[in-house]
Scaffold this active site. Sequence first.
Site, short mmCIF file in Angstrom:
data_model
loop_
_atom_site.label_atom_id
_atom_site.label_comp_id
_atom_site.label_asym_id
_atom_site.label_seq_id
_atom_site.Cartn_x
_atom_site.Cartn_y
_atom_site.Cartn_z
CB CYS A 70 0.18 4.34 4.49
SG CYS A 70 -0.69 2.76 4.92
CB CYS A 100 -1.59 0.25 1.17
SG CYS A 100 0.16 0.45 2.52
#
Length: 146
Positions: free
Chosen positions: A54, A52
């Site tokens: 993040c 992802c």
Amino acid sequence: MTMDFNLLMNETVTRARSEMDAIGYEQLTTPEQVENAMKRPGTTLVMVNSVCGCAGGIARPAAQHAVHYDKRPDHLVTVFAGQDKEATAQARMHFGEDHLPSSPSFALLKDGKMVAEVGRYEIEGHDPMSVVANLQSQFEAHCEEV
């Protein structure tokens, strides 16, 4: 023009793994490797990696910068959620019954027992330096000076 999703994902995973290798984290890809790592005495920082945004923009940079500190874990390891599913599940078994699986995340273990955790909710939407500060505060509390 068509894009091969698997090719794109493989490239992303390879890049994410190589980033962790380059900063000195040991890749744990099997349950057996996880068990061997968890038996080591001292402190172990486990980074649960993922693909992802993040993870790439916050967690992996924080994993790199946090270890530049006077007190730091004896061992740095990583499991890859969604890729090495059995290894990730095995690692999470060491995080305790109250652990809510999330990725990316960090768990700090001392002599095989979790003493601190930085979950996705403390990573996503935060800047890398706040995650570094969070990790280093855990190092201060639980790790020895190098």
